[in-house]
Write a protein that holds these residues in place. Structure first.
Motif, PDB file in Angstrom:
ATOM      1  N   ALA A   1      -2.206  -0.877  11.518  1.00 54.80           N
ATOM      2  CA  ALA A   1      -1.387  -1.191  10.342  1.00 54.80           C
ATOM      3  C   ALA A   1      -1.160   0.033   9.469  1.00 54.80           C
ATOM      4  CB  ALA A   1      -2.053  -2.300   9.523  1.00 54.80           C
ATOM      5  N   ALA A   2      -1.250   1.255  10.071  1.00 58.13           N
ATOM      6  CA  ALA A   2      -1.132   2.482   9.271  1.00 58.13           C
ATOM      7  C   ALA A   2       0.228   2.577   8.586  1.00 58.13           C
ATOM      8  CB  ALA A   2      -1.372   3.700  10.162  1.00 58.13           C
ATOM      9  N   GLU A   3       1.289   2.222   9.308  1.00 62.59           N
ATOM     10  CA  GLU A   3       2.632   2.314   8.728  1.00 62.59           C
ATOM     11  C   GLU A   3       2.773   1.392   7.514  1.00 62.59           C
ATOM     12  OE1 GLU A   3       5.664   1.447  11.515  1.00 62.59           O
ATOM     13  OE2 GLU A   3       7.306   1.568  10.043  1.00 62.59           O
ATOM     14  N   LEU A   4       2.233   0.189   7.634  1.00 61.08           N
ATOM     15  CA  LEU A   4       2.288  -0.737   6.497  1.00 61.08           C
ATOM     16  C   LEU A   4       1.417  -0.246   5.348  1.00 61.08           C
ATOM     17  CD1 LEU A   4       2.134  -4.191   8.316  1.00 61.08           C
ATOM     18  CD2 LEU A   4       4.135  -3.008   7.392  1.00 61.08           C
ATOM     19  N   MET A   5       0.269   0.361   5.693  1.00 61.16           N
ATOM     20  CA  MET A   5      -0.592   0.906   4.641  1.00 61.16           C
ATOM     21  C   MET A   5       0.109   2.040   3.895  1.00 61.16           C
ATOM     22  SD  MET A   5      -4.461   0.877   6.171  1.00 61.16           S
ATOM     23  CE  MET A   5      -5.457  -0.620   6.077  1.00 61.16           C
ATOM     24  N   GLN A   6       0.869   2.852   4.628  1.00 55.84           N
ATOM     25  CA  GLN A   6       1.639   3.908   3.967  1.00 55.84           C
ATOM     26  C   GLN A   6       2.636   3.295   2.986  1.00 55.84           C
ATOM     27  OE1 GLN A   6       4.139   6.195   6.546  1.00 55.84           O
ATOM     28  NE2 GLN A   6       4.596   7.732   5.024  1.00 55.84           N
ATOM     29  N   ARG A   7       3.326   2.238   3.424  1.00 58.38           N
ATOM     30  CA  ARG A   7       4.295   1.566   2.547  1.00 58.38           C
ATOM     31  C   ARG A   7       3.609   1.002   1.305  1.00 58.38           C
ATOM     32  NH1 ARG A   7       9.029  -1.839   3.056  1.00 58.38           N
ATOM     33  NH2 ARG A   7       9.628  -2.254   0.897  1.00 58.38           N
ATOM     34  N   LEU A   8       2.431   0.400   1.481  1.00 54.28           N
ATOM     35  CA  LEU A   8       1.716  -0.153   0.334  1.00 54.28           C
ATOM     36  C   LEU A   8       1.257   0.958  -0.595  1.00 54.28           C
ATOM     37  CD1 LEU A   8       0.514  -2.573  -1.163  1.00 54.28           C
ATOM     38  CD2 LEU A   8      -1.512  -2.392   0.317  1.00 54.28           C
ATOM     39  N   GLY A   9       0.793   2.076  -0.027  1.00 53.92           N
ATOM     40  CA  GLY A   9       0.357   3.197  -0.863  1.00 53.92           C
ATOM     41  C   GLY A   9       1.494   3.791  -1.672  1.00 53.92           C
ATOM     42  N   GLU A  10       2.710   3.816  -1.084  1.00 54.43           N
ATOM     43  CA  GLU A  10       3.864   4.366  -1.782  1.00 54.43           C
ATOM     44  C   GLU A  10       4.511   3.339  -2.706  1.00 54.43           C
ATOM     45  OE1 GLU A  10       5.238   7.409   1.808  1.00 54.43           O
ATOM     46  OE2 GLU A  10       6.284   5.506   1.481  1.00 54.43           O
ATOM     47  N   HIS A  11       4.191   2.071  -2.490  1.00 53.28           N
ATOM     48  CA  HIS A  11       4.820   0.989  -3.247  1.00 53.28           C
ATOM     49  C   HIS A  11       4.609   1.151  -4.746  1.00 53.28           C
ATOM     50  CE1 HIS A  11       5.855  -2.984  -4.633  1.00 53.28           C
ATOM     51  NE2 HIS A  11       4.624  -3.250  -4.957  1.00 53.28           N
ATOM     52  N   ASP A  12       3.389   1.395  -5.161  1.00 49.42           N
ATOM     53  CA  ASP A  12       3.082   1.634  -6.576  1.00 49.42           C
ATOM     54  C   ASP A  12       1.846   2.518  -6.619  1.00 49.42           C
ATOM     55  OD1 ASP A  12       2.616  -0.465  -9.555  1.00 49.42           O
ATOM     56  OD2 ASP A  12       2.485   1.694  -9.240  1.00 49.42           O
ATOM     57  N   ALA A  13       2.069   3.812  -6.854  1.00 53.93           N
ATOM     58  CA  ALA A  13       0.982   4.778  -6.746  1.00 53.93           C
ATOM     59  C   ALA A  13      -0.137   4.528  -7.752  1.00 53.93           C
ATOM     60  CB  ALA A  13       1.523   6.201  -6.914  1.00 53.93           C
ATOM     61  N   GLN A  14       0.120   3.732  -8.806  1.00 52.30           N
ATOM     62  CA  GLN A  14      -0.901   3.480  -9.818  1.00 52.30           C
ATOM     63  C   GLN A  14      -1.491   2.066  -9.716  1.00 52.30           C
ATOM     64  OE1 GLN A  14       0.551   4.456 -13.707  1.00 52.30           O
ATOM     65  NE2 GLN A  14       0.820   6.609 -13.238  1.00 52.30           N
ATOM     66  N   ASP A  15      -1.201   1.370  -8.629  1.00 50.06           N
ATOM     67  CA  ASP A  15      -1.760   0.032  -8.419  1.00 50.06           C
ATOM     68  C   ASP A  15      -3.166   0.192  -7.829  1.00 50.06           C
ATOM     69  OD1 ASP A  15      -0.597  -2.995  -6.715  1.00 50.06           O
ATOM     70  OD2 ASP A  15      -2.420  -2.554  -7.842  1.00 50.06           O
ATOM     71  N   GLU A  16      -4.182   0.203  -8.689  1.00 52.38           N
ATOM     72  CA  GLU A  16      -5.543   0.475  -8.222  1.00 52.38           C
ATOM     73  C   GLU A  16      -6.069  -0.645  -7.331  1.00 52.38           C
ATOM     74  OE1 GLU A  16      -7.957   1.946 -11.296  1.00 52.38           O
ATOM     75  OE2 GLU A  16      -9.563   2.595  -9.989  1.00 52.38           O
ATOM     76  N   GLU A  17      -5.621  -1.868  -7.591  1.00 56.20           N
ATOM     77  CA  GLU A  17      -6.047  -2.991  -6.746  1.00 56.20           C
ATOM     78  C   GLU A  17      -5.571  -2.774  -5.305  1.00 56.20           C
ATOM     79  OE1 GLU A  17      -4.682  -6.738  -8.157  1.00 56.20           O
ATOM     80  OE2 GLU A  17      -5.251  -7.822  -6.349  1.00 56.20           O
ATOM     81  N   ALA A  18      -4.329  -2.293  -5.144  1.00 57.13           N
ATOM     82  CA  ALA A  18      -3.808  -2.036  -3.804  1.00 57.13           C
ATOM     83  C   ALA A  18      -4.583  -0.913  -3.128  1.00 57.13           C
ATOM     84  CB  ALA A  18      -2.322  -1.691  -3.878  1.00 57.13           C
ATOM     85  N   VAL A  19      -4.923   0.129  -3.873  1.00 56.13           N
ATOM     86  CA  VAL A  19      -5.679   1.243  -3.287  1.00 56.13           C
ATOM     87  C   VAL A  19      -7.064   0.768  -2.847  1.00 56.13           C
ATOM     88  CG1 VAL A  19      -6.684   3.510  -3.748  1.00 56.13           C
ATOM     89  CG2 VAL A  19      -4.382   2.972  -4.578  1.00 56.13           C
ATOM     90  N   GLN A  20      -7.715  -0.074  -3.664  1.00 57.22           N
ATOM     91  CA  GLN A  20      -9.008  -0.625  -3.268  1.00 57.22           C
ATOM     92  C   GLN A  20      -8.879  -1.436  -1.980  1.00 57.22           C
ATOM     93  OE1 GLN A  20     -10.416  -2.853  -6.647  1.00 57.22           O
ATOM     94  NE2 GLN A  20     -11.065  -1.030  -7.787  1.00 57.22           N
ATOM     95  N   PHE A  21      -7.805  -2.205  -1.879  1.00 56.50           N
ATOM     96  CA  PHE A  21      -7.557  -2.990  -0.662  1.00 56.50           C
ATOM     97  C   PHE A  21      -7.440  -2.060   0.546  1.00 56.50           C
ATOM     98  CE2 PHE A  21      -5.817  -6.426   1.867  1.00 56.50           C
ATOM     99  CZ  PHE A  21      -4.912  -5.789   2.705  1.00 56.50           C
ATOM    100  N   LEU A  22      -6.704  -0.964   0.408  1.00 55.61           N
ATOM    101  CA  LEU A  22      -6.523  -0.025   1.520  1.00 55.61           C
ATOM    102  C   LEU A  22      -7.847   0.617   1.916  1.00 55.61           C
ATOM    103  CD1 LEU A  22      -3.199   1.743   0.422  1.00 55.61           C
ATOM    104  CD2 LEU A  22      -3.488   0.094   2.267  1.00 55.61           C
ATOM    105  N   LEU A  23      -8.632   1.006   0.930  1.00 54.98           N
ATOM    106  CA  LEU A  23      -9.919   1.644   1.225  1.00 54.98           C
ATOM    107  C   LEU A  23     -10.858   0.676   1.952  1.00 54.98           C
ATOM    108  CD1 LEU A  23     -10.426   3.524  -2.167  1.00 54.98           C
ATOM    109  CD2 LEU A  23      -9.888   4.573   0.032  1.00 54.98           C
ATOM    110  N   GLU A  24     -10.785  -0.606   1.588  1.00 55.78           N
ATOM    111  CA  GLU A  24     -11.641  -1.601   2.233  1.00 55.78           C
ATOM    112  C   GLU A  24     -11.165  -1.938   3.638  1.00 55.78           C
ATOM    113  OE1 GLU A  24     -11.547  -4.749  -0.813  1.00 55.78           O
ATOM    114  OE2 GLU A  24     -13.723  -4.705  -0.717  1.00 55.78           O
ATOM    115  N   LYS A  25      -9.832  -1.982   3.842  1.00 55.88           N
ATOM    116  CA  LYS A  25      -9.278  -2.488   5.086  1.00 55.88           C
ATOM    117  C   LYS A  25      -9.098  -1.422   6.159  1.00 55.88           C
ATOM    118  CE  LYS A  25      -8.401  -6.950   4.515  1.00 55.88           C
ATOM    119  NZ  LYS A  25      -8.791  -7.967   5.519  1.00 55.88           N
TER     120      LYS A  25
END
Length: 999
Positions: free
Chosen positions: A162-186
């Motif tokens: 899911a790397a491509e989707l993770m890239q999209r989520l990371g670029e989606h809102d660079a200051q969304d800390e909840e999303a970054v925590q999700f990426l680090l966990e997943k």
């Protein structure tokens, strides 16, 4: 389908061709209604659009917006407008996105919201509406983030990367800390961990630079756990190397990697071939022993100097490179030069030792970043005097101004189009970031680099955003905040803020204040304007020019847009506040300067002199209105309105007049002239309802003098073709008797047109005959052309088409010299009618076609329906019935769509009379239907009467036709006359447009 993610579009389903909508308030209201299905009361919408207006004014404003809404291209099925409420129930991609999320169709949801809601538009002009869109955009973006998380979880559950989707989520809102925590966990795979780590680094940098904060402790813990996994696993494969580009080499030896691209040995940096050749020639011939490469910070001085250095090394010349950035004293300067050229250290005077050491050597010494050492430049002159073989190449933000110096002052790179060096530099940096520019990006990127005026450092920093934002968004952010360009800079790299801050600190207080004052100017300025606004003498401007802060362009001065914005941010508020007031006074005095501008006197030289100042004049007007300087507004108003009319800036004229009126009480003396200015512009723009509403409201307060003349002229134009139009024209004519010649001729012109429009041509003829010599005596070229055109039309109507053609051709020559496309179109329209009287059908059609082209070239789309009607008549006369039917059909559709009743009735009459498939009783019934339409004008009834007379119906036939058509509506009649009618004029119009517009 109403597509709202990205730019607003109408008319296509996913991927199909759509009509891109111009983001103005009517389209914004359509978007609001589409996003909130159901009925909305007019009262609530009026409050949303104009919360500061009273109930009556708010509803009137809403009516104008609704009227303009109907002009939106594309189908508007689902738009229902009633007396007290309206709704727009139409499919939207936003609604489909919500449905996909509710149904768990994550892939479809992500595909639908490919860009944020209305991300490619600016302000709608209604702050309340903009705030609602912002909140809705944030809500939908949050929903997209949730969809991305769900899709990532689903894909990982299927055992897929899911790397491509993770890239999209990371670029989606660079200051969304909840999303970054999700990426680090997943993150599981090496590529997923890579994307999660990149998202963490971006979050960390953005929080620090923009908010001065750090990520939460839990986020750090998750990142540390991820790093432990990364160290225990093999590293991900390195990305493929980008292809080599000859124009870029290694960066400066002791500088961070992202500072500047540098030329490979012997090659010029992009766009600097001429400068490199000039410097090489000066050095090769020995003409320059002290050569300074000067220019604004970030302009590419070091890059060019490095290219010269590499070229000389390639020729086995003795060279030394000395970086002077940390140096700020004479002693440190000499020590640094000694170390840089390899001179052994000894006791005693370093300057004397350098003079002795250089005396017997041939060497080129490069001194980079000399600007903070200008007071010690004399030391270089001393070294040169004792060493004939010594040459210095210096980079500095301003020349050293020594007698020995040759200065090469750098400007921005050529930035004109996709082949320009500035564009190529952007593309090169984008490729370095792994982003290849698509053909669709060329236009927006070209606009971006042109805004940056080819400043290389600004281009490099702006390119950092291209992997996240499209070029139009980058440009919009830059215009709002020039500091945005630095937000993506590497922590150890250069930023424009630091470059300009260093320059600012080196300015004297008088230079800082002058630069701050000049930053209030939006465009270019002459020396008179600079002095008036900055209250400084020419010597201060000269010093700013030496520092490359004040640029000279075609005899005028300007500031780089980023310099302008940074100066405003660093300046003292009292300095800019006083400068804004002087700016307003100067530019409004400039437009108010005698002699008065008159519509009958077109002076190209004066208009050309004002063109570069237009943006600043508009800014000055708004400042004066905001600060109650009604003396400045009153003095400038007449000339400004006429200038904007002459240059076809009608939208600006209407907008500026409305802006000033909004700050005045209803009975204020300036309300009447400002209302006239707005109403005249609105009428010529085709916004008839706005013109009538503004003019009638102003006339209700009983104005006198010139405002009364102009307001009655507007009402005469609105009612032209009716007796009421003649009444208003006669009032204007009477009121103008005591005014100047310009007003008398204007009122005469309108009276004649109103008389002709109701068939009273013989009354108009003597008025015109008396007016023509007056126009020539007063050198009123505009009115001479208008009078000639009207004489031609009247002579034609009275049967003397030869005289009519002669007068119309004379008028056309005048309007062509003035380059007034609107009047050219009207004149061609008159020629078409004269050729029709002469029986020359080929010339009749050619003139009708020329009229259409003139209106289109001038930006007057509301004239297209009338022009098509005229063309249809000409084609019918020429026997080209198929093309005539197309032209008349499109005229009818446009008239329905835009509410042009007069064109609609005459189109119906023309189509009914020539329609081959209608029976006689149907033709008569259609003509009877047209005759029942409200507010018919004289020319409409005349057209219907002529068509009925050609059929010679009996009284019984007429009575039967009236009875048969009594229950008909417009849709039924359109169905009879237009094949393919589907109760939607917009849809049928679009179908015809796809087949090819009538030309």
């Amino acid at each position: 389908m109403f597509l709202l993610f990205g730019s607003p579009r109408l008319g296509g389903d996913h991927g199909a061709t759509e009509a891109l909508l111009d983001w103005q308030l009517p389209v914004a209201l359509l978007a609001y209604l589409a996003l909130r299905p159901g009925w909305h009361s007019r009262e609530s919408l009026a409050v949303l659009l104009r919360p500061d207006a009273g109930s009556r004014d708010g509803r009137a404003y809403l009516r104008g917006v609704i009227h303009r809404m109907r002009d939106a291209p594309g189908p508007l099925e689902g738009l229902l407008i009633e007396d007290t409420r309206l709704r727009f129930d139409t499919p939207t991609d936003a609604a489909e996105f919500e449905l996909a999320v509710r149904q768990g169709q994550w892939q479809l949801a992500v595909q639908l919201q490919h860009e944020p809601l209305l991300s490619q538009v600016g302000s709608s002009g209604a702050p309340g509406l903009d705030d609602w869109f912002f909140e809705e955009r944030q809500r939908l973006r949050k929903r997209l983030g949730s969809a991305l998380m769900a899709w990532i979880t689903e894909r990982q559950g299927e055992g897929r990367d899911a790397a491509e989707l993770m890239q999209r989520l990371g670029e989606h809102d660079a200051q969304d800390e909840e999303a970054v925590q999700f990426l680090l966990e997943k993150a599981r795979t090496p590529l997923e961990r890579y994307e999660a780590a990149a998202a963490f680094r971006t979050l960390q940098r953005r929080l620090v630079t923009e908010l001065g904060q750090k990520p939460l402790a839990r986020t750090f813990q998750l990142h540390d756990a991820l790093q432990a996994k990364v160290q225990a696993a093999p590293p991900p494969p390195a990305p493929a190397a980008a292809p080599e580009r000859k124009a870029v080499g290694t960066p400066k030896d002791d500088a961070p990697a992202a500072v500047q691209p540098v030329a490979a040995p012997g090659l010029a940096p992009l766009g600097r071939t001429a400068e490199l050749a000039r410097i090489g020639s000066l050095l090769d011939r020995g003409e320059a022993r002290l050569l300074t490469i000067a220019g604004l910070g970030g302009i590419g001085k070091t890059c060019l100097a490095r290219a010269v250095h590499a070229r000389l090394l390639g020729q086995d010349a003795a060279c030394a490179w000395v970086d002077l950035r940390p140096v700020d004293t004479l002693h440190a300067l000499l020590d640094t030069i000694a170390a840089g050229v390899g001179m052994p250290a000894r006791d005693g005077s370093v300057q004397e030792q350098l003079a002795y050491w250089f005396a017997g050597r041939r060497m080129v010494v490069f001194l980079d970043n000399f600007e903070q050492l200008l007071t010690h430049a004399g030391a270089l002159a001393g070294l040169l005097r004792g060493a004939p073989g010594l040459r210095f190449v210096v980079t500095s933000r301003e020349p050293l101004r020594l007698p020995e110096e040759h200065a090469v002052v750098l400007q921005g790179l050529d930035c004109r189009g996709p082949q320009s060096p500035a564009f190529q530099l952007f593309a090169l940096h984008a490729e370095r970031l792994g982003h290849s520019l698509a053909s669709a990006e060329q236009g927006p990127v070209a606009e971006l680099v042109e805004y940056l005026e080819g400043l290389p450092l600004a281009i490099e920093l702006a390119t950092n955003w291209i992997t996240l934002l499209p070029a139009p968004s980058i440009l919009a952010e830059l215009r709002a905040d020039p500091g945005f360009v630095d937000s993506a800079a590497a922590p150890s790299g250069r930023s424009l803020r630091s470059v300009f801050h260093a320059t600012w600190q080196q300015l004297e207080p008088a230079e800082q204040d002058a630069l701050a004052a000049l930053s209030t100017v939006q465009g270019t300025m002459d020396l008179e304007a600079a002095r008036a606004i900055a209250q400084a003498d020419a010597a201060v401007f000269l010093r700013l020019a030496h520092k490359s802060l004040l640029q000279r362009l075609d005899g005028r001065f300007n500031l780089h847009p980023l310099v302008r914005e940074f100066a405003r941010k660093l300046a003292r508020s009292e300095v800019t506040g006083q400068a804004e007031a002087r700016h307003a006074a100067h530019f409004l005095a400039e437009i108010a300067r005698p002699p008065a501008m008159r519509s009958g006197e077109f002076v190209p030289e004066r208009v050309a002199g004002l063109l570069p100042k237009t943006e600043d004049i508009a800014k000055a007007w708004r400042h004066a209105a905001d600060h109650g300087r009604w003396d400045l507004v009153a003095a400038a108003m007449s000339n400004l309105g006429m200038y904007l009319m002459m240059t076809s800036r009608l939208e600006d004229s209407a907008r500026l007049a409305a802006y000033a009126r909004a700050s005045l009480a209803p009975g204020h003396p300036l309300q009447a002239p400002l209302s006239a200015m707005q109403a005249l512009a609105a009428f010529r723009l085709g916004r008839i309802d706005e013109a009538e509403e503004v003019a009638s409201a102003a006339l209700a307060h009983g104005p006198a003098g010139v405002p009364a003349v102009l307001l009655n002229i507007v009402m005469a134009r609105v009612n032209r073709g009716r007796e009421q139009g003649v009444v208003h024209a006669e009032r204007a004519f009477s009121d103008a008797a005591s005014e100047d010649m310009d007003m008398r001729m204007w009122a005469t012109d309108e009276l004649v047109q109103c008389l002709c429009a109701v068939g009273r041509d013989e009354q108009a003829l003597p008025i015109l005959a008396a007016n023509l010599p007056l126009t020539r005596e007063n050198n009123a070229i505009f009115y001479e052309g208008r009078t000639l055109a009207l004489l031609g039309a009247v002579r034609t109507a009275l049967g003397d088409w030869r005289e009519g053609l002669a007068r119309l051709h004379a008028a056309l020559a005048i309007f062509q010299r003035m380059k007034d496309q609107y009047l050219i179109g009207l004149c061609q329209r008159g020629l078409s009618l004269a050729h029709a009287r002469a029986g020359d059908t080929a010339s009749q059609a050619a003139a009708a076609q020329a009229a259409l082209q003139a209106f289109e070239a001038g930006g007057f789309p509301f004239e297209r329906a009338e022009g098509l009607l005229l063309l249809g008549k000409a084609l019918q006369a020429a026997g080209d019935d198929a093309r005539a039917a197309d032209a008349l059909g499109e005229a009818m559709l446009l008239a329905v769509q835009r509410g042009q009743a007069s064109v609609l009735v005459r189109s119906i009459a023309k189509l009914a009379g020539a329609h081959g498939k209608l029976a006689r009783h149907q033709r008569l019934a259609v003509l009877a239907f047209a005759g029942r339409q409200p507010d018919l004008r004289w020319q409409d009834t005349a057209s219907l009467r002529a068509r009925l007379d050609s059929l010679r119906p009996s009284a019984e036939e007429l009575e039967t036709a009236r009875a048969a058509s009594a229950e008909w509506d417009l849709a039924y009649v359109c169905g009879l006359l237009l094949p393919g009618w589907s109760a939607s004029p917009a849809a049928l119009l679009e179908q015809r447009t796809r087949r090819g517009r009538v030309q």
